[in-house]
Design a protein around this motif. Structure first.
Motif, PDB file in Angstrom:
ATOM      1  N   PRO A  25       0.942  -1.256   0.134  1.00  0.00           N
ATOM      2  CA  PRO A  25      -0.196   0.036  -0.008  1.00  0.00           C
ATOM      3  C   PRO A  25       0.573   1.155  -0.298  1.00  0.00           C
ATOM      4  CG  PRO A  25      -0.898  -1.685   2.365  1.00  0.00           C
ATOM      5  CD  PRO A  25       0.916  -2.376   1.316  1.00  0.00           C
ATOM      6  N   VAL A  26       2.084   1.176   0.631  1.00  0.00           N
ATOM      7  CA  VAL A  26       2.458   2.316   0.360  1.00  0.00           C
ATOM      8  C   VAL A  26       3.648   2.829  -0.788  1.00  0.00           C
ATOM      9  CG1 VAL A  26       5.061   3.494   1.252  1.00  0.00           C
ATOM     10  CG2 VAL A  26       3.765   2.854   2.891  1.00  0.00           C
ATOM     11  N   GLY A  27       3.465   1.408  -1.478  1.00  0.00           N
ATOM     12  CA  GLY A  27       3.991   1.899  -2.806  1.00  0.00           C
ATOM     13  C   GLY A  27       3.303   2.071  -3.455  1.00  0.00           C
ATOM     14  N   PHE A  28       1.784   1.658  -3.502  1.00  0.00           N
ATOM     15  CA  PHE A  28       0.814   2.081  -4.505  1.00  0.00           C
ATOM     16  C   PHE A  28       0.221   3.414  -4.574  1.00  0.00           C
ATOM     17  CE2 PHE A  28       1.541  -1.904  -6.715  1.00  0.00           C
ATOM     18  CZ  PHE A  28       0.750  -1.977  -7.804  1.00  0.00           C
ATOM     19  N   SER A  29       0.223   3.832  -2.834  1.00  0.00           N
ATOM     20  CA  SER A  29      -0.376   5.055  -2.416  1.00  0.00           C
ATOM     21  C   SER A  29       0.407   6.164  -3.122  1.00  0.00           C
ATOM     22  CB  SER A  29      -0.621   5.559  -0.815  1.00  0.00           C
ATOM     23  OG  SER A  29       1.190   5.430  -0.741  1.00  0.00           O
ATOM     24  N   SER A  30       1.520   5.718  -3.833  1.00  0.00           N
ATOM     25  CA  SER A  30       2.353   6.776  -4.323  1.00  0.00           C
ATOM     26  C   SER A  30       1.895   7.151  -5.239  1.00  0.00           C
ATOM     27  CB  SER A  30       3.728   6.497  -4.946  1.00  0.00           C
ATOM     28  OG  SER A  30       3.874   5.679  -4.826  1.00  0.00           O
ATOM     29  N   VAL A  31       0.913   6.496  -6.525  1.00  0.00           N
ATOM     30  CA  VAL A  31       0.454   7.145  -7.499  1.00  0.00           C
ATOM     31  C   VAL A  31      -0.346   7.642  -6.605  1.00  0.00           C
ATOM     32  CG1 VAL A  31      -1.248   6.159  -9.365  1.00  0.00           C
ATOM     33  CG2 VAL A  31       0.727   4.926  -8.709  1.00  0.00           C
ATOM     34  N   ILE A  32      -1.257   8.533  -5.827  1.00  0.00           N
ATOM     35  CA  ILE A  32      -2.572   9.123  -5.688  1.00  0.00           C
ATOM     36  C   ILE A  32      -1.320  10.370  -5.007  1.00  0.00           C
ATOM     37  CG2 ILE A  32      -3.824   9.360  -4.186  1.00  0.00           C
ATOM     38  CD1 ILE A  32      -4.979   6.104  -4.402  1.00  0.00           C
ATOM     39  N   VAL A  33      -0.898   9.859  -3.903  1.00  0.00           N
ATOM     40  CA  VAL A  33       0.217  11.002  -3.779  1.00  0.00           C
ATOM     41  C   VAL A  33       0.993  12.138  -4.659  1.00  0.00           C
ATOM     42  CG1 VAL A  33       2.092  12.336  -1.809  1.00  0.00           C
ATOM     43  CG2 VAL A  33       0.553   9.891  -1.785  1.00  0.00           C
ATOM     44  N   VAL A  34       1.410  11.550  -5.794  1.00  0.00           N
ATOM     45  CA  VAL A  34       2.277  12.336  -6.676  1.00  0.00           C
ATOM     46  C   VAL A  34       1.786  13.269  -7.165  1.00  0.00           C
ATOM     47  CG1 VAL A  34       1.557  11.092  -8.586  1.00  0.00           C
ATOM     48  CG2 VAL A  34       3.292  12.135  -8.507  1.00  0.00           C
ATOM     49  N   PHE A  36      -0.728  15.407  -5.182  1.00  0.00           N
ATOM     50  CA  PHE A  36      -0.730  16.490  -4.599  1.00  0.00           C
ATOM     51  C   PHE A  36       0.717  16.893  -3.959  1.00  0.00           C
ATOM     52  CE2 PHE A  36      -4.339  13.525  -3.649  1.00  0.00           C
ATOM     53  CZ  PHE A  36      -5.382  14.686  -4.012  1.00  0.00           C
ATOM     54  N   HIS A  37       1.815  15.687  -3.631  1.00  0.00           N
ATOM     55  CA  HIS A  37       2.660  16.384  -3.627  1.00  0.00           C
ATOM     56  C   HIS A  37       4.481  15.622  -3.847  1.00  0.00           C
ATOM     57  CE1 HIS A  37       6.304  17.499  -0.740  1.00  0.00           C
ATOM     58  NE2 HIS A  37       5.897  18.597  -0.576  1.00  0.00           N
ATOM     59  N   TRP A  38       4.811  15.923  -5.317  1.00  0.00           N
ATOM     60  CA  TRP A  38       4.878  15.075  -6.328  1.00  0.00           C
ATOM     61  C   TRP A  38       6.687  14.387  -4.721  1.00  0.00           C
ATOM     62  CZ3 TRP A  38      10.516  15.837  -7.803  1.00  0.00           C
ATOM     63  CH2 TRP A  38      10.759  17.624  -8.014  1.00  0.00           C
ATOM     64  N   ILE A  39       7.371  15.555  -4.425  1.00  0.00           N
ATOM     65  CA  ILE A  39       8.390  14.599  -3.758  1.00  0.00           C
ATOM     66  C   ILE A  39       8.327  13.992  -2.524  1.00  0.00           C
ATOM     67  CG2 ILE A  39      10.367  15.714  -1.890  1.00  0.00           C
ATOM     68  CD1 ILE A  39       9.769  18.454  -3.568  1.00  0.00           C
ATOM     69  N   VAL A  40       7.447  13.942  -1.622  1.00  0.00           N
ATOM     70  CA  VAL A  40       6.516  13.231  -0.695  1.00  0.00           C
ATOM     71  C   VAL A  40       6.799  11.914  -1.646  1.00  0.00           C
ATOM     72  CG1 VAL A  40       4.909  12.132   0.303  1.00  0.00           C
ATOM     73  CG2 VAL A  40       5.848  14.751   0.538  1.00  0.00           C
ATOM     74  N   ALA A  41       5.749  11.663  -3.097  1.00  0.00           N
ATOM     75  CA  ALA A  41       5.201  10.565  -3.535  1.00  0.00           C
ATOM     76  C   ALA A  41       7.082  10.068  -4.471  1.00  0.00           C
ATOM     77  CB  ALA A  41       4.708  11.143  -5.009  1.00  0.00           C
ATOM     78  N   LEU A  42       7.695  10.382  -4.599  1.00  0.00           N
ATOM     79  CA  LEU A  42       8.779   9.919  -4.970  1.00  0.00           C
ATOM     80  C   LEU A  42      10.100   9.330  -3.763  1.00  0.00           C
ATOM     81  CD1 LEU A  42      10.542  12.803  -7.392  1.00  0.00           C
ATOM     82  CD2 LEU A  42       9.716   9.956  -7.774  1.00  0.00           C
TER      83      LEU A  42
END
Length: 92
Positions: A25-34, A36-42
């Protein structure tokens, strides 16, 4: 042996399963978070891989993703089945 059964068999240790149930879930949440905040997603992507890699640090069980890149898509299905599947109906 199917792709799903290979993935399930490679993740049969309880600690391995628990870490993957967090990492996926942490990995796939990056798709959503990107959005809102691309640095956090990365930052979420290497965090997820680090958690999952802890399970494979013994060098006996190589990551399923290295054996077949399709496992990127199998992992969320595996996780959902682990959480929501295999619920047995009780006979009344």
């Amino acid at each position: 042996m199917g792709v799903y059964s290979h993935y399930d068999g490679a993740h049969n240790h309880p600690v391995n399963r628990a870490l993957h149930l967090i990492a996926i879930p942490v990995g796939f949440s990056s798709v959503i978070v990107v959005w809102f905040h691309w640095i956090v997603a990365l930052l979420l992507i290497p965090t997820a891989f680090a958690l999952a890699s802890l399970c494979h640090s013994n060098k006996v069980n190589i990551p399923a993703l290295l054996a077949n890149p399709v496992h990127v898509f199998v992992a969320p299905m595996w996780m959902a089945k682990r959480i929501f599947g295999k619920r047995e109906a009780k006979n009344v």
